[in-house]
Design a protein around this motif. Sequence first.
Motif, PDB file in Angstrom:
ATOM      1  N   ASP A   1       2.272 -41.533  46.049  1.00 53.36           N
ATOM      2  CA  ASP A   1       2.022 -40.818  47.296  1.00 53.36           C
ATOM      3  C   ASP A   1       1.164 -41.705  48.177  1.00 53.36           C
ATOM      4  OD1 ASP A   1       3.150 -38.167  46.689  1.00 53.36           O
ATOM      5  OD2 ASP A   1       1.561 -38.075  45.181  1.00 53.36           O
TER       6      ASP A   1
ATOM      7  N   HIS B   1      -2.069 -38.865  53.622  1.00 54.17           N
ATOM      8  CA  HIS B   1      -1.639 -38.254  54.872  1.00 54.17           C
ATOM      9  C   HIS B   1      -2.801 -37.440  55.412  1.00 54.17           C
ATOM     10  CE1 HIS B   1      -0.752 -34.591  52.487  1.00 54.17           C
ATOM     11  NE2 HIS B   1      -0.244 -35.431  51.628  1.00 54.17           N
ATOM     12  N   PRO B   2      -3.077 -37.579  56.721  1.00 55.11           N
ATOM     13  CA  PRO B   2      -4.266 -36.950  57.288  1.00 55.11           C
ATOM     14  C   PRO B   2      -4.157 -35.444  57.493  1.00 55.11           C
ATOM     15  CG  PRO B   2      -3.052 -38.114  58.974  1.00 55.11           C
ATOM     16  CD  PRO B   2      -2.358 -38.399  57.678  1.00 55.11           C
ATOM     17  N   SER B   3      -2.956 -34.895  57.412  1.00 56.29           N
ATOM     18  CA  SER B   3      -2.820 -33.455  57.630  1.00 56.29           C
ATOM     19  C   SER B   3      -1.801 -32.901  56.640  1.00 56.29           C
ATOM     20  CB  SER B   3      -2.350 -33.173  59.059  1.00 56.29           C
ATOM     21  OG  SER B   3      -0.981 -33.492  59.197  1.00 56.29           O
TER      22      SER B   3
ATOM     23  N   ASN C   1       2.770 -33.252  57.055  1.00 55.97           N
ATOM     24  CA  ASN C   1       3.720 -34.245  56.565  1.00 55.97           C
ATOM     25  C   ASN C   1       3.145 -34.906  55.315  1.00 55.97           C
ATOM     26  OD1 ASN C   1       6.194 -35.927  57.162  1.00 55.97           O
ATOM     27  ND2 ASN C   1       4.667 -37.549  57.078  1.00 55.97           N
ATOM     28  N   ALA C   2       3.980 -35.146  54.330  1.00 54.18           N
ATOM     29  CA  ALA C   2       3.568 -35.920  53.155  1.00 54.18           C
ATOM     30  C   ALA C   2       4.380 -37.202  53.130  1.00 54.18           C
ATOM     31  CB  ALA C   2       3.799 -35.130  51.872  1.00 54.18           C
ATOM     32  N   LYS C   3       3.782 -38.263  52.665  1.00 57.86           N
ATOM     33  CA  LYS C   3       4.473 -39.541  52.523  1.00 57.86           C
ATOM     34  C   LYS C   3       4.579 -39.845  51.033  1.00 57.86           C
ATOM     35  CE  LYS C   3       3.211 -41.475  56.956  1.00 57.86           C
ATOM     36  NZ  LYS C   3       4.537 -41.702  57.470  1.00 57.86           N
TER      37      LYS C   3
ATOM     38  N   ASN D   1       9.791 -45.344  51.802  1.00 56.68           N
ATOM     39  CA  ASN D   1       8.720 -44.416  52.134  1.00 56.68           C
ATOM     40  C   ASN D   1       9.381 -43.197  52.770  1.00 56.68           C
ATOM     41  OD1 ASN D   1       6.489 -43.056  53.099  1.00 56.68           O
ATOM     42  ND2 ASN D   1       5.764 -44.719  54.395  1.00 56.68           N
TER      43      ASN D   1
ATOM     44  N   ASN E   1       9.218 -39.278  54.435  1.00 55.63           N
ATOM     45  CA  ASN E   1       8.412 -38.249  55.086  1.00 55.63           C
ATOM     46  C   ASN E   1       8.935 -36.907  54.615  1.00 55.63           C
ATOM     47  OD1 ASN E   1       6.619 -39.743  56.855  1.00 55.63           O
ATOM     48  ND2 ASN E   1       8.499 -40.408  57.853  1.00 55.63           N
TER      49      ASN E   1
END
Length: 139
Positions: free
Chosen positions: A60, A63-65, A68-70, A131, A133
């Motif tokens: 992983d 991610h700042p919020s 969304n996940a990366k 990668n 999203n």
Amino acid sequence: MKPLVVFADAQAAGVQILRAALAGRPESYTDGVTVGSLVPGDRSPETPHLPYVLVRKDGDLPHPSMANAKVLLRVTAWHEDADQAHDLAMLCQGLLLVHSGPIIRGVRPVTGPLPAVDDVSLVDVSTFVVNTNVKPVPL
């Protein structure tokens, strides 16, 4: 109050995307391809497991919020020779890069496809990392 969200399984989504996208492809190197998330126990050239595409979560990214996940996905293609392994990996990468759906909404290349040899079976493989999203799922 912030909404409660989780993220679906990007690895399972990657498997489903490639299974559906590879089904019925006209390229000869896709004939009989199997897509999964486990390395086959017997993956020698004499078995019907080839060609085989493995999709595994590779990590992983921060991610700042929670919007969304990366998630990094590593995809490895086993085939009868290095050229077909490369071609299958390139096709899989292309199919993922154009995908946008209910779980994975975007994909970017990270590395590869890179040639290698499976250390157990000595079968040619080609591997790459993308990668993804991943959309949140509100609970």
